[in-house]
Write an enzyme that holds these catalytic residues in place. Structure first.
Site, PDB file in Angstrom:
ATOM      1  CE  LYS A  26      82.196  34.889  63.394  1.00  0.00           C
ATOM      2  NZ  LYS A  26      82.824  33.715  63.604  1.00  0.00           N
ATOM      3  CG  HIS A  70      82.493  38.678  62.004  1.00  0.00           C
ATOM      4  ND1 HIS A  70      82.266  39.021  62.932  1.00  0.00           N
ATOM      5  CD2 HIS A  70      84.042  38.684  62.596  1.00  0.00           C
ATOM      6  CE1 HIS A  70      82.692  39.425  63.931  1.00  0.00           C
ATOM      7  NE2 HIS A  70      83.981  38.572  63.639  1.00  0.00           N
TER       8      HIS A  70
END
EC number: 1.17.1.8
Length: 252
Positions: free
Chosen positions: A147, A143
């Site tokens: 995040k 990600h």
């Protein structure tokens, strides 16, 4: 024509869903709710759900945890089904969601992508065949660098799908650097990568002797989650009270 309420309409996902629904032939956003009303929309927007006086068939929620309690009370009082996409709910709020599902239809899923939820079903079938044959199971998720949580909720949901198919007998290993020991056969390794602007990649690896089988899903924009939420909203209209998830939407 299905009339939807977009709860959190002026957030990133709310605006994205607004654009997606504009291209739907049998659905329309009839009302929006957002504490910030400084964005022009082609439907009425209220700064709290209690003020909404527009008749709708279903609510799609992409807001924040602090707004969920009032939303659930509103939906129960109006008998409205709700697609609950907000994450980070407390244990008390999750209990309230369960209570609400006894009175209205509630759809809640760890990931709204149609592809991810199809992948969960495929993984269950694969695990039943490959794990007994001695294949090791590893999961890698990637990600963007903003995040906060690791591993992702989607990674855990994928691992849970595999583990459920195997009777819940496998344990999750998140960091192998802490123990110098060979891999146990009844474990699922989960690794998290954070970097750049990666929207979301999830790869599940079944590694056997002389062969490897990989399942991978890549999200290139957040629109995949918005599209899934819209499909979930259409699915939920007219459903009986109860708890639903995306596997119900895609018929797994």
């Amino acid at each position: 024509m299905i009339k939807m309420m977009m709860h959190g309409c002026n957030g990133k996902m709310g605006r994205m869903i607004t654009e997606i629904v504009r291209n739907e032939e049998n659905a329309v956003i009839a009302a929006g709710v957002d504490s910030y009303t400084g964005i022009a929309n082609d439907y009425p927007v209220f700064d709290s759900v209690e003020k909404c006086d527009v008749d709708v068939d279903v609510v799609i929620d992409f807001s924040n945890a602090g707004a969920v309690d009032g939303l659930l009370d509103y939906c129960v009082s109006k008998g409205l089904p709700v697609v609950l996409c907000t994450t980070g709910l407390s244990e008390e709020q999750l209990r309230k969601v369960d209570e609400a599902s006894k009175k209205i239809a509630v759809l809640k899923s760890a990931n709204m992508s149609l592809g991810i939820n199809l992948l969960m079903g495929l993984l269950k079938n694969a695990a039943k065949v490959l794990a007994p044959a001695g294949f090791d199971i590893e999961l890698v998720e990637r990600h963007h660098n903003q995040k906060l949580d690791a591993p992702s909720g989607t990674a855990l949901a994928l691992a849970d799908s595999v583990n459920e198919a195997l009777g819940g007998e496998y344990r999750y290993v998140y960091d192998r650097s802490q123990v110098r020991a060979k891999r146990d056969s009844h474990e699922i390794g989960i690794s998290a990568v954070r970097g750049g602007s990666i929207v979301g990649d999830h790869e599940v690896i079944f590694a056997g002797t002389d062969e490897v089988i990989e399942f991978k899903h890549s999200a290139y924009s957040r629109s995949v989650f918005g599209k899934g939420a819209v499909e979930a909203g259409k699915f939920l209209v007219g459903k009986e009270a109860g708890m639903y998830d995306m596997s119900d939407v895609i018929g797994l």
